[in-house]
Write an enzyme that holds these catalytic residues in place. Structure first.
Site, PDB file in Angstrom:
ATOM      1  N   LYS A  91       0.757  -1.358  -0.082  1.00  0.00           N
ATOM      2  CA  LYS A  91       0.275  -0.453   0.261  1.00  0.00           C
ATOM      3  C   LYS A  91       0.476   1.474   0.093  1.00  0.00           C
ATOM      4  O   LYS A  91       0.792   2.091  -1.094  1.00  0.00           O
ATOM      5  CB  LYS A  91      -0.679   0.436   1.253  1.00  0.00           C
ATOM      6  N   THR A  92       1.903   0.861   1.055  1.00  0.00           N
ATOM      7  CA  THR A  92       2.915   2.337   0.753  1.00  0.00           C
ATOM      8  C   THR A  92       3.193   2.640  -0.216  1.00  0.00           C
ATOM      9  O   THR A  92       4.025   3.559  -1.049  1.00  0.00           O
ATOM     10  CB  THR A  92       4.036   1.973   2.003  1.00  0.00           C
ATOM     11  N   ASP A 136      -1.218   6.467   6.518  1.00  0.00           N
ATOM     12  CA  ASP A 136      -1.333   4.889   6.394  1.00  0.00           C
ATOM     13  C   ASP A 136      -1.964   4.643   8.056  1.00  0.00           C
ATOM     14  O   ASP A 136      -2.322   5.742   8.466  1.00  0.00           O
ATOM     15  CB  ASP A 136       0.437   4.326   6.577  1.00  0.00           C
ATOM     16  N   THR A 185      -5.568  -1.172   6.849  1.00  0.00           N
ATOM     17  CA  THR A 185      -5.699  -2.976   7.106  1.00  0.00           C
ATOM     18  C   THR A 185      -6.708  -3.696   7.118  1.00  0.00           C
ATOM     19  O   THR A 185      -7.249  -4.632   7.337  1.00  0.00           O
ATOM     20  CB  THR A 185      -4.217  -3.668   8.182  1.00  0.00           C
ATOM     21  N   ARG A 244       6.370  -8.332   0.933  1.00  0.00           N
ATOM     22  CA  ARG A 244       7.203  -7.292   2.388  1.00  0.00           C
ATOM     23  C   ARG A 244       8.423  -9.014   2.872  1.00  0.00           C
ATOM     24  O   ARG A 244       9.181  -9.294   3.490  1.00  0.00           O
ATOM     25  CB  ARG A 244       7.037  -6.959   2.992  1.00  0.00           C
TER      26      ARG A 244
END
Ligand code: ADE
Length: 371
Positions: A91-92, A136, A185, A244
């Site tokens: 997302k980032t 975020d 999230t 990640r």
């Protein structure tokens, strides 16, 4: 618009993917400095920086290309976008990619970091025309702050009160046009008025095996590690469909390969390293297995409430809900019912246990789709 500077407006935690990713092109990355640094810097160096470098989430990327292309052609500011999904899916990264593709500055913050109205005011008034603001964990914004964001999103205006009591004066500040990029999230925790103000929301999915393999191979190439197809498959398969995690495991496997072999990664060194790191064949780590074992063994397969599971593991409920459960649901090892969580037959089987007859089959289908 030739400017581009990605800044972290919080000066702190932005979800682990913040920072700048080096110069252009998809060539080898300067990893030396990164290596001396943190996990976060490692992840940042491997992050795709534009649409062409981005692997997976194809439907989303196609939609974003259209939106960005139209905004650039029409010379208008990109609409506000919201990305939802478990941690580590990008997302980032997407916020940075969008800002890069638009050629605008990205300002980075997070819901918990904006803990009073003054901080929101400072963030908004620092924006330049056309800039993007990434928030975020936007579901963790305080409701009062969230309400102050509405006029900013809608009319690019911010209402301030200067002074106290009878002498207080209402001042309306005109803000530059900007794009809000939100990430969460927990889509279910977002209020309807906030959701309504985004022009587009998208749920990011776990990456499938071919995409995960491609990501592992790309990362290995960027940091000059030799890896064969079996090695990439082994790491990809055990990374829970999450880039990640794949990049983190690649770094650990690289250590084993360096210390115990010739430095290159094949299926056997990847498999044995990941076994020793307690990452199992489905990518479950000790917390995932503790969670599953708690339902299967301590609570007899469930149904059991999340609070009871959290208490039995001495773990935060939020961590279980945001990090552990989405993947176990996806692969069909657990299921959520109105009466609580239950382990499926596939979940019991994964733990090497015999499933009681009441256990539903579970999602071998889901697991097959991912891996
Ligand atoms: N590294 C992390 N996520 C990635 C992605 N989606 N594509 C390419 N490289 C990545």
């Amino acid at each position: 618009m030739a400017r581009k500077k990605h800044t972290d407006g919080t000066g702190g935690n932005n979800g682990g993917e913040g920072g700048e990713g080096g110069d252009g092109g998809d060539g080898p990355r300067e990893i030396g400095a990164t290596e001396r640094n943190t996990e976060r810097a490692w992840q940042t160096a491997l992050r795709p920086r534009n649409f062409d470098e981005y692997i997976g989430q194809r439907d989303l990327i196609e939609n974003l290309k259209v939106a960005v292309g139209a905004a650039k052609q029409g010379k208008w500011t990109l609409d506000h976008f919201l990305f939802a999904g478990p941690p580590g899916l990008g997302k980032t990264t997407l916020a940075h990619v969008i800002a890069t593709e638009m050629g605008v500055n990205l300002h980075v913050s997070s819901g918990p970091a904006i803990d009073h109205k003054g901080k929101l005011a400072a963030l908004l008034t620092n924006l330049g025309e056309g800039d993007a603001l990434f928030i975020d964990e936007i579901h963790r914004l305080h409701p009062v702050i969230e309400e102050n964001l509405y006029p900013a999103m809608e009319d690019f205006r911010f209402d301030l009160f200067i002074g106290d009591g009878p002498h207080a004066k209402a001042v309306t500040m005109q803000l530059p046009r900007f794009t809000l990029l939100g990430a969460t999230t927990r889509m279910g925790l977002l209020s309807a008025p906030l959701l309504d103000r985004f022009g587009f929301h998208w749920q990011l999915r776990y990456y499938d095996l071919p995409d995960m393999k491609a990501i592992v191979k790309r990362s290995a190439r960027l940091i000059d590690i030799e890896i064969d197809d079996d090695g990439a498959t082994e790491i990809a398969r055990r990374s829970r469909g999450t880039p990640r995690i794949a990049n983190r495991l690649l770094r650990r496997v690289r250590d084993f390969a360096k210390m115990e072999s010739d430095g290159s990664i094949d299926g056997s060194i990847a498999g044995s390293s990941l076994d020793r790191l307690a990452v199992d064949h489905a990518g479950l780590d000790s917390l995932d297995r503790g969670y599953l074992s708690s339902i299967c063994e301590r609570f007899d397969g469930g149904p059991v409430g999340i609070e009871s599971i959290a208490a039995s593991l001495s773990e935060e409920r939020g961590t279980l809900e945001e990090v552990v459960e989405p993947f176990l649901l996806q692969v069909g090892f657990i299921s959520r019912t109105p009466r609580g969580r239950i382990a499926t037959a596939a979940g019991f089987q994964h733990m090497g246990l015999v499933a009681p007859s009441k256990a539903p089959t579970g999602g071998a289908g889901n697991q097959g789709r991912l891996f």
